[in-house]
Design a protein around this motif. Structure first.
Motif, PDB file in Angstrom:
ATOM      1  N   TRP A   1       0.851  -1.191   0.000  1.00 55.40           N
ATOM      2  CA  TRP A   1       0.000   0.000   0.000  1.00 55.40           C
ATOM      3  C   TRP A   1       0.885   1.239   0.000  1.00 55.40           C
ATOM      4  CZ3 TRP A   1      -0.068   3.281   4.482  1.00 55.40           C
ATOM      5  CH2 TRP A   1      -0.899   4.390   4.345  1.00 55.40           C
ATOM      6  N   LYS A   2       0.452   2.252  -0.751  1.00 56.33           N
ATOM      7  CA  LYS A   2       1.238   3.491  -0.804  1.00 56.33           C
ATOM      8  C   LYS A   2       0.419   4.641  -0.236  1.00 56.33           C
ATOM      9  CE  LYS A   2       3.965   2.593  -4.931  1.00 56.33           C
ATOM     10  NZ  LYS A   2       3.144   1.448  -5.363  1.00 56.33           N
ATOM     11  N   THR A   3       1.017   5.399   0.641  1.00 58.49           N
ATOM     12  CA  THR A   3       0.360   6.585   1.173  1.00 58.49           C
ATOM     13  C   THR A   3       0.462   7.733   0.170  1.00 58.49           C
ATOM     14  OG1 THR A   3       0.329   8.164   2.996  1.00 58.49           O
ATOM     15  CG2 THR A   3       2.481   7.402   2.294  1.00 58.49           C
ATOM     16  N   ASP A   4      -0.517   8.625   0.194  1.00 56.68           N
ATOM     17  CA  ASP A   4      -0.416   9.868  -0.569  1.00 56.68           C
ATOM     18  C   ASP A   4      -0.095  11.040   0.343  1.00 56.68           C
ATOM     19  OD1 ASP A   4      -1.047   9.041  -3.238  1.00 56.68           O
ATOM     20  OD2 ASP A   4      -3.103   8.708  -2.579  1.00 56.68           O
ATOM     21  N   LEU A   5       0.195  10.756   1.583  1.00 59.11           N
ATOM     22  CA  LEU A   5       0.248  11.832   2.570  1.00 59.11           C
ATOM     23  C   LEU A   5       1.384  11.700   3.582  1.00 59.11           C
ATOM     24  CD1 LEU A   5      -1.406  14.243   3.797  1.00 59.11           C
ATOM     25  CD2 LEU A   5      -2.377  12.554   5.349  1.00 59.11           C
ATOM     26  N   LEU A   6       1.544  10.508   4.128  1.00 58.25           N
ATOM     27  CA  LEU A   6       2.396  10.363   5.306  1.00 58.25           C
ATOM     28  C   LEU A   6       3.857  10.584   4.958  1.00 58.25           C
ATOM     29  CD1 LEU A   6       0.686   7.259   6.957  1.00 58.25           C
ATOM     30  CD2 LEU A   6       0.200   9.679   7.309  1.00 58.25           C
ATOM     31  N   ASP A   7       4.621  10.935   5.977  1.00 59.06           N
ATOM     32  CA  ASP A   7       6.025  11.265   5.803  1.00 59.06           C
ATOM     33  C   ASP A   7       6.921  10.084   6.146  1.00 59.06           C
ATOM     34  OD1 ASP A   7       8.310  13.390   5.753  1.00 59.06           O
ATOM     35  OD2 ASP A   7       8.596  12.194   7.564  1.00 59.06           O
ATOM     36  N   TYR A   8       7.745   9.669   5.179  1.00 57.45           N
ATOM     37  CA  TYR A   8       8.706   8.581   5.412  1.00 57.45           C
ATOM     38  C   TYR A   8      10.136   9.053   5.209  1.00 57.45           C
ATOM     39  CZ  TYR A   8       4.615   5.455   4.814  1.00 57.45           C
ATOM     40  OH  TYR A   8       3.410   4.831   4.923  1.00 57.45           O
ATOM     41  N   LYS A   9      10.328  10.359   5.130  1.00 56.64           N
ATOM     42  CA  LYS A   9      11.661  10.868   4.797  1.00 56.64           C
ATOM     43  C   LYS A   9      12.631  10.701   5.958  1.00 56.64           C
ATOM     44  CE  LYS A   9       9.944  14.124   1.430  1.00 56.64           C
ATOM     45  NZ  LYS A   9       9.097  15.330   1.388  1.00 56.64           N
ATOM     46  N   PRO A  10      13.930  10.700   5.630  1.00 54.48           N
ATOM     47  CA  PRO A  10      14.914  10.697   6.720  1.00 54.48           C
ATOM     48  C   PRO A  10      14.728  11.952   7.580  1.00 54.48           C
ATOM     49  CG  PRO A  10      15.973  10.351   4.582  1.00 54.48           C
ATOM     50  CD  PRO A  10      14.548  10.715   4.303  1.00 54.48           C
ATOM     51  N   PHE A  11      15.073  11.812   8.854  1.00 59.43           N
ATOM     52  CA  PHE A  11      14.885  12.907   9.811  1.00 59.43           C
ATOM     53  C   PHE A  11      15.452  14.228   9.296  1.00 59.43           C
ATOM     54  CE2 PHE A  11      16.750  15.410  13.287  1.00 59.43           C
ATOM     55  CZ  PHE A  11      15.586  15.772  13.944  1.00 59.43           C
ATOM     56  N   GLU A  12      16.665  14.183   8.752  1.00 62.56           N
ATOM     57  CA  GLU A  12      17.339  15.419   8.346  1.00 62.56           C
ATOM     58  C   GLU A  12      16.564  16.116   7.224  1.00 62.56           C
ATOM     59  OE1 GLU A  12      18.723  12.461   8.838  1.00 62.56           O
ATOM     60  OE2 GLU A  12      19.861  12.887  10.663  1.00 62.56           O
ATOM     61  N   THR A  13      16.122  15.350   6.245  1.00 65.21           N
ATOM     62  CA  THR A  13      15.352  15.928   5.132  1.00 65.21           C
ATOM     63  C   THR A  13      14.061  16.533   5.647  1.00 65.21           C
ATOM     64  OG1 THR A  13      16.154  14.030   3.869  1.00 65.21           O
ATOM     65  CG2 THR A  13      14.486  15.411   2.814  1.00 65.21           C
ATOM     66  N   TRP A  14      13.391  15.769   6.490  1.00 66.13           N
ATOM     67  CA  TRP A  14      12.125  16.228   7.062  1.00 66.13           C
ATOM     68  C   TRP A  14      12.316  17.540   7.821  1.00 66.13           C
ATOM     69  CZ3 TRP A  14      11.214  16.439  12.457  1.00 66.13           C
ATOM     70  CH2 TRP A  14       9.892  16.716  12.828  1.00 66.13           C
ATOM     71  N   GLU A  15      13.399  17.617   8.582  1.00 72.96           N
ATOM     72  CA  GLU A  15      13.653  18.826   9.358  1.00 72.96           C
ATOM     73  C   GLU A  15      13.957  20.016   8.448  1.00 72.96           C
ATOM     74  OE1 GLU A  15      17.020  18.769  12.065  1.00 72.96           O
ATOM     75  OE2 GLU A  15      15.670  19.353  13.708  1.00 72.96           O
ATOM     76  N   GLU A  16      14.782  19.759   7.422  1.00 70.37           N
ATOM     77  CA  GLU A  16      15.096  20.833   6.465  1.00 70.37           C
ATOM     78  C   GLU A  16      13.844  21.362   5.780  1.00 70.37           C
ATOM     79  OE1 GLU A  16      17.957  19.320   3.678  1.00 70.37           O
ATOM     80  OE2 GLU A  16      19.419  19.020   5.291  1.00 70.37           O
ATOM     81  N   GLU A  17      12.901  20.460   5.556  1.00 70.31           N
ATOM     82  CA  GLU A  17      11.684  20.862   4.842  1.00 70.31           C
ATOM     83  C   GLU A  17      10.641  21.493   5.762  1.00 70.31           C
ATOM     84  OE1 GLU A  17      12.029  17.547   1.257  1.00 70.31           O
ATOM     85  OE2 GLU A  17      10.256  17.563   2.542  1.00 70.31           O
ATOM     86  N   GLY A  18      11.016  21.756   7.000  1.00 69.64           N
ATOM     87  CA  GLY A  18      10.119  22.500   7.872  1.00 69.64           C
ATOM     88  C   GLY A  18       9.522  21.707   9.020  1.00 69.64           C
ATOM     89  N   ALA A  19       9.985  20.458   9.184  1.00 73.73           N
ATOM     90  CA  ALA A  19       9.529  19.645  10.324  1.00 73.73           C
ATOM     91  C   ALA A  19       8.008  19.643  10.444  1.00 73.73           C
ATOM     92  CB  ALA A  19      10.188  20.125  11.630  1.00 73.73           C
ATOM     93  N   ARG A  20       7.355  19.404   9.321  1.00 78.21           N
ATOM     94  CA  ARG A  20       5.893  19.472   9.290  1.00 78.21           C
ATOM     95  C   ARG A  20       5.237  18.268   9.939  1.00 78.21           C
ATOM     96  NH1 ARG A  20       4.623  20.546   3.107  1.00 78.21           N
ATOM     97  NH2 ARG A  20       6.260  18.974   2.913  1.00 78.21           N
ATOM     98  N   ASP A  21       4.171  18.521  10.687  1.00 84.22           N
ATOM     99  CA  ASP A  21       3.390  17.418  11.241  1.00 84.22           C
ATOM    100  C   ASP A  21       2.322  17.000  10.224  1.00 84.22           C
ATOM    101  OD1 ASP A  21       1.387  19.307  11.406  1.00 84.22           O
ATOM    102  OD2 ASP A  21       1.232  19.270  13.589  1.00 84.22           O
ATOM    103  N   THR A  22       1.541  15.982  10.601  1.00 78.82           N
ATOM    104  CA  THR A  22       0.579  15.407   9.663  1.00 78.82           C
ATOM    105  C   THR A  22      -0.427  16.454   9.194  1.00 78.82           C
ATOM    106  OG1 THR A  22       0.738  13.502  11.142  1.00 78.82           O
ATOM    107  CG2 THR A  22      -0.780  13.314   9.307  1.00 78.82           C
ATOM    108  N   ARG A  23      -0.855  17.307  10.118  1.00 78.07           N
ATOM    109  CA  ARG A  23      -1.850  18.298   9.751  1.00 78.07           C
ATOM    110  C   ARG A  23      -1.298  19.261   8.699  1.00 78.07           C
ATOM    111  NH1 ARG A  23      -4.407  22.701  13.919  1.00 78.07           N
ATOM    112  NH2 ARG A  23      -6.498  22.856  13.012  1.00 78.07           N
ATOM    113  N   ALA A  24      -0.027  19.650   8.845  1.00 79.65           N
ATOM    114  CA  ALA A  24       0.573  20.566   7.865  1.00 79.65           C
ATOM    115  C   ALA A  24       0.691  19.879   6.510  1.00 79.65           C
ATOM    116  CB  ALA A  24       1.938  21.031   8.363  1.00 79.65           C
TER     117      ALA A  24
END
Lengths: 514, 514
Positions: free
Chosen positions: B449-472
């Motif tokens: 199954w593939k999500t269209d929403l959830l975040d699976y990125k490495p921590f560093e990438t996620w943080e660089e991109e604004g550390a967004r939570d699910t709602r964002a």
């Protein structure tokens, strides 16, 4: 007037007492779950038989590797396996024959006998997250875990009603040398909590230390005759049994202590991309690992483990709460029951970086699946974040609260005369309401699971109180619990002996950080 | 050099094409779920038989009220019920006899035939949230819903792969007069989407308008011979059938349109505090309501409904995702299957004020339970917040993404030769990895199954991109979807006729806000 005053004072006193009762922290531990609901099964008999036959083919024709462990190879040769280099090929049926001596359930004793757990059968024992090098909380953000964090988690687990087990490496105390941190961790579990716990597996000598500390805590004879630790032995999937994990397994099995023999599966990376293929490999690995415990000591307690995640094929990241991981877990539960072994799987798994909605969806999917799959020992049942890299303080208490839901679900449905409630239906009748009826009054206290965390207030009240989200509520709960922690009673002589053991061991060797 | 340049340009072009593909919005609707997994059942035969016998006792001895509806009382008298005032006592077995003409499954046609759904059997049809007077999103906060909000939700449902149904009152458009808003809502479902939808139930005349608009959309004859609406008829529990809901039911049943006959249960308030007692009342209510549809028109399609929540005994607030609500839903599914009726229950239920972790735990508990309980029609499958007071934009797409998990779970486990993956296990062997093996390459696209929403990125990438939570992440997805919405093709003459019908009806009466 005097009477009215008295009354008012009495009511005031009652209110104060009720407030005190509400804010006091009761240390209550629910008994491990005894399921009164069916297991959920996704494989039919034909599928199970095919997977079982294929697993025997894997063992006989492909084999497994026991790495850097000549004694293990000798042992396997002695029981009839075919050895080629480090490859062990196990003739069809041999592993299955060897594991017949493994018990279908066992008691793991806690120092407080009321908190001993029975692992197996229809039971479910819940233990906290294991292994994260980082911790996170709302205030301090993400950071390397320390021994202080570790102690806090042990306290929180001790105070959680729905956790039956103190766990093991609830986080990696990175401020303590690698070769000494197991001592501090065990001391914390033994002294700050009275729930059962896990032993060290990072080196056979540390497993031995774990046994020796248990001999101080429980008495030497008690340890030789009883199981007082359940420890996590990961298989380096696919089909590789490394010398460190096997060395720890050998120490524990020899001492009649329980091991979880656990393939570490990221589907598509460490196992085939298909559910049936993954189950075949998991079964082959568990058969080999469990058989090896019985070669070491027939009758040693052992658990069929399966750490299961799937993979995001775009990034290679492990993913959690997915349908494919659920299918593997349901199927592994069926295979474990057919072998008559206790089953370990599931947990508060998620890939999210924050204790947000993603984390909760993924976690709830995994927890529900674990209950339904017939899991007997659930490691990581609370506090897991970011694919296991982080132990999160808020998520620890959030997940621990949800473990109460599992307890409620497992109870099943009563249908005795009281539960049938025919008198209530007659009393209330069409158009009435049940809030005040006799049956509700008699039963409401036990009727519903109660959260210790979630918000059910009216919108306006919630907004006035700061419009807090779940994480903010959890921060407050963590703070409240830790402020109210009291160490469970312990014989001071035993505590002193444990502290002396740790001090001596630490003094006996230089620090090592690898 | 020239060749290298060409290559680079080609790669660039390919990259641009891939980026375009990634950002383009594909409108794809999954077929309704056809379960290949078992139902989860918590009641044994003895419990089921007791509940069934008790429900007959409730109907025969206590009875139900049909309020302000003398014609209904006449109809009941004609088929043999005992009438006393507005109380209808139904002799043992009569309701059960009457419902024998109700179909065990039916097709609800959509204007796009590819999106027609079959309700019943082992199927699960997913429809969005229904009824909230408020909406919420991260930017605008909580506010009264408007017709503009309504249209946005219809567009989001149309664009969601995992929603099979456009629903009904996805939010209450409070800026449109109460007596006219059903016209705008129906027009939106009919023109902005091509998925099946629900009719109005707030007045019998509005049910009649719904039928007439369907006659324009589908043709008069088609509507008389086919089911094109499934509408929600709530029972005013305990055991009260009001004249407005029954009036709407009468219109729909007479026109061969489907009704969901649905007790509205807050356990401990509208039903007994016990699961078995609640199930008894639910069954009695459904038996009476379904029987009434068959009195109106034998063979009219009808669904066994059960809206189930429990109660927080401290505040009186309804609670969701609780074990008790799950038990009622599992049990109701068993009762529905024994009656041979399609079953409606569950949804993205939560009590939380925000789309946070509480919302997601509660929702995931409810969604998983709904799948396992054998639900055939799941209203409220996405977007529900704050006990149903709020339709939340971010939660709508968050939940809709999780509905993909249900699709994956329902598939069950393949065990053909490809799924067994023995070649892959041989190819990779101990110590290898499966990422590049032939079996993985051949299967990875469909394996997970593939999500269209959830975040699976490495921590560093996620943080660089604004550390967004699910709602964002969900806010961004809502915006992206709405910006890319395109109306599905429609015969302009039909659209004009629908618009003219709505305009004429609106002009025919003064605005009313009650």
């Amino acid at each position: 007037m005097a009477e009215a005053n008295t009354r008012r004072r009495t009511r005031g006193g009652g209110g104060a007492a009720r407030r005190a009762e509400r804010t006091a922290v009761k240390i209550e531990t629910a008994k491990y779950i005894e399921r009164n609901i069916p297991n959920f099964e996704v494989l039919n008999d034909e599928a199970l038989e095919i997977i079982e036959a294929n697993a025997e083919t894997v063992l006989a024709e492909i084999g497994v590797n026991f790495v850097d462990n000549p004694a293990a190879l000798e042992r396997w040769r002695d029981v009839g396996a075919e050895i080629e280099g480090e490859r062990v090929r196990i003739p069809r049926g041999l592993a299955r024959e060897l594991i017949k001596t493994a018990p279908s359930s066992f008691t793991q004793h806690a120092r407080n006998p009321e908190k001993s757990v029975v692992v197996g059968g229809r039971n479910l024992v819940l233990a906290p997250v294991y292994g994260p090098p980082f911790v996170r909380d709302a205030q301090g953000g993400r950071r390397y875990a320390t021994m202080e964090d570790f102690n806090k988690f042990v306290k929180l687990a001790y105070m959680s009603k729905w956790l039956h087990h103190s766990g093991g490496t609830v986080c990696e105390p990175t401020d303590v040398p690698v070769n000494k941190r197991h001592l501090d961790m065990l001391l914390a579990h033994m002294t700050l909590s009275d729930k059962p716990f896990m032993g060290s597996v990072t080196d056979p000598s540390r497993a031995q230390d774990s046994v020796e500390m248990c001999e101080i805590l429980f008495g030497k004879e008690f340890v030789q005759n009883n199981t007082v630790m359940t420890s996590l032995i990961n298989i380096n999937s696919p089909m590789t049994f490394d010398d460190i994990m096997m060395g720890a397994l050998e120490v524990y099995a020899k001492n009649n202590q329980a091991c979880i023999v656990s393939p570490f599966i990221v589907g598509g990376a460490m196992a085939p991309v298909s559910v049936a293929g993954t189950l075949t490999q998991v079964l082959a690995e568990v058969l080999a690992g469990v058989a090896y415990t019985q070669i070491i000591r027939p009758g040693a307690p052992v658990i069929f483990g399966a750490f299961v995640s799937s993979i995001d094929m775009n990034s290679g990241a492990p993913t959690f709460g997915t349908p494919e991981a659920s299918h593997v877990t349901y199927g592994a539960g069926q295979l474990a029951r057919r072998l008559g072994l206790p089953f370990r799987s599931a947990g508060s798994f998620c890939g999210s970086k924050l204790p947000d909605a993603q984390a909760a969806y993924e976690t709830a999917n995994s927890l529900n699946m674990g209950l339904m799959a017939g899991v007997n020992f659930m490691l990581h049942a609370c506090g897991w974040l970011e694919g296991g890299l982080v132990a999160d303080f808020e998520k620890f208490v959030m997940d621990a609260d949800q473990l109460g839901v599992l307890h409620g679900l497992a109870k099943g449905v009563a249908y005795d005369e009281n539960a049938q409630a025919m008198d209530a239906i007659r009393e209330v009748g069409p158009g009435g309401h049940y809030l005040g009826c006799a049956h509700t009054q008699a039963n409401f206290k036990e009727a519903f699971w109660k959260t210790d965390l979630l918000d059910y207030k009216p919108f306006e009240t919630w907004e006035e109180e700061g419009a807090r989200d779940t994480r903010a509520l959890a921060s407050a709960r963590v703070e409240h619990l830790l402020a109210n922690y009291k160490q469970p009673q312990m014989d001071p002589a035993i505590q002193a002996a444990l502290e002396a053991y740790v001090a001596d061991k630490k003094a006996s060797m230089p620090d090592a950080f690898t």
